[in-house]
Enzyme design. Structure first.
Site, PDB file in Angstrom:
ATOM      1  N   GLY A  45       0.839  -1.189   0.000  1.00 54.20           N
ATOM      2  CA  GLY A  45       0.000   0.000   0.000  1.00 54.20           C
ATOM      3  C   GLY A  45       0.871   1.235   0.000  1.00 54.20           C
ATOM      4  N   GLN A  50       2.850   9.868   1.383  1.00 54.51           N
ATOM      5  CA  GLN A  50       4.151   9.216   1.484  1.00 54.51           C
ATOM      6  C   GLN A  50       5.080   9.592   0.338  1.00 54.51           C
ATOM      7  OE1 GLN A  50       2.220   5.180   2.301  1.00 54.51           O
ATOM      8  NE2 GLN A  50       4.194   5.038   3.348  1.00 54.51           N
ATOM      9  N   CYS A 100       5.902  -0.099   7.462  1.00 58.86           N
ATOM     10  CA  CYS A 100       5.532   1.058   6.650  1.00 58.86           C
ATOM     11  C   CYS A 100       6.753   1.509   5.857  1.00 58.86           C
ATOM     12  CB  CYS A 100       5.043   2.184   7.558  1.00 58.86           C
ATOM     13  SG  CYS A 100       4.555   3.677   6.692  1.00 58.86           S
ATOM     14  N   LEU A 101       6.545   1.829   4.590  1.00 61.79           N
ATOM     15  CA  LEU A 101       7.647   2.296   3.751  1.00 61.79           C
ATOM     16  C   LEU A 101       8.234   3.609   4.262  1.00 61.79           C
ATOM     17  CD1 LEU A 101       6.154   1.438   0.246  1.00 61.79           C
ATOM     18  CD2 LEU A 101       7.827   0.124   1.570  1.00 61.79           C
ATOM     19  N   HIS A 142      -4.537   1.283   7.379  1.00 62.07           N
ATOM     20  CA  HIS A 142      -3.184   1.826   7.527  1.00 62.07           C
ATOM     21  C   HIS A 142      -2.991   3.034   6.613  1.00 62.07           C
ATOM     22  CE1 HIS A 142       1.309   1.224   8.016  1.00 62.07           C
ATOM     23  NE2 HIS A 142       1.268   1.965   6.920  1.00 62.07           N
ATOM     24  N   GLU A 143      -3.435   2.907   5.359  1.00 64.42           N
ATOM     25  CA  GLU A 143      -3.235   3.989   4.387  1.00 64.42           C
ATOM     26  C   GLU A 143      -4.163   5.175   4.654  1.00 64.42           C
ATOM     27  OE1 GLU A 143      -0.562   3.836   2.778  1.00 64.42           O
ATOM     28  OE2 GLU A 143      -0.183   1.698   3.016  1.00 64.42           O
ATOM     29  N   HIS A 146      -2.657   7.421   7.041  1.00 63.09           N
ATOM     30  CA  HIS A 146      -1.722   8.371   6.421  1.00 63.09           C
ATOM     31  C   HIS A 146      -2.459   9.608   5.909  1.00 63.09           C
ATOM     32  CE1 HIS A 146       2.125   6.408   6.618  1.00 63.09           C
ATOM     33  NE2 HIS A 146       1.695   5.317   6.017  1.00 63.09           N
TER      34      HIS A 146
END
Length: 185
Positions: A45, A50, A100-101, A142-143, A146
């Site tokens: 994702g 991000q 997470c990236l 999760h996204e 963000h």
């Protein structure tokens, strides 16, 4: 085009992202770039914040991993979420080890509902409203966090946050090695 991913501590990750409409410039190219960036970083994702864009856009994609060849296959499921909204949370919750990236090298168990009711537009601006579960529900939550200026570490207990503080500071200060481009503050 693969875009750099911003790391924990970057101010864009704490902003509430703004909705977009059909006139958003070069939206289809941006979506393609986000998928390419996500897959290049071995993510499932990616939210626009991000990549330093404070807009309500998310891509989600799952690719099967083959342990024998240490490679990923073609995507089996992809979802483009434009202006996603979580309308309801299921009652059952479960822990899942999240990463997470934007917060590399940190993985923690996060408690989230196992099902949600989600409303979003896809890349053709078709409206969807569905009850979703499994990995898609987990990644969507999760996204969407963000998009609301949150990262998964915000959902950890105070003691867990204290235990990973040094690692978080390493991310803030660019002292982590990743296999993808990261943009510092």
């Amino acid at each position: 085009m693969i875009r750099p991913i911003i790391g924990y501590g970057h101010p864009t990750l704490r902003k509430i992202a703004q909705p977009i409409d059909k006139s958003y410039p070069d939206l289809q190219q941006l979506i393609a770039d986000m998928y390419e960036t996500m897959y290049a970083a071995d993510g499932v994702g990616l939210a626009a914040p991000q990549i330093d864009l404070s807009i309500r856009l998310v891509v989600v994609g799952f690719r099967p991993y083959d342990e024998k060849t240490d490679t990923y296959g073609e995507p089996t499921e992809e979802h483009t979420l434009i202006n996603p909204e979580i309308l309801a949370f299921g009652e059952k919750k479960d822990y899942f080890n999240e990463g997470c990236l934007s917060v590399p090298d940190i993985h923690e168990d996060v408690l989230r509902p196992t099902t949600i009711r989600l409303r979003w537009y896809d890349e053709q601006w078709q409206l969807h409203e569905e009850d979703i579960d499994g990995l898609f529900a987990r990644v969507a939550q999760h996204e969407v966090d963000h998009l609301d200026g949150k990262v998964f570490t915000d959902r950890l207990s105070p003691i867990r946050k204290t235990l990973i503080r040094r690692k978080l500071n390493d991310v803030i200060n660019g002292k982590v090695r990743v296999a993808y481009r990261m943009k510092r503050r």
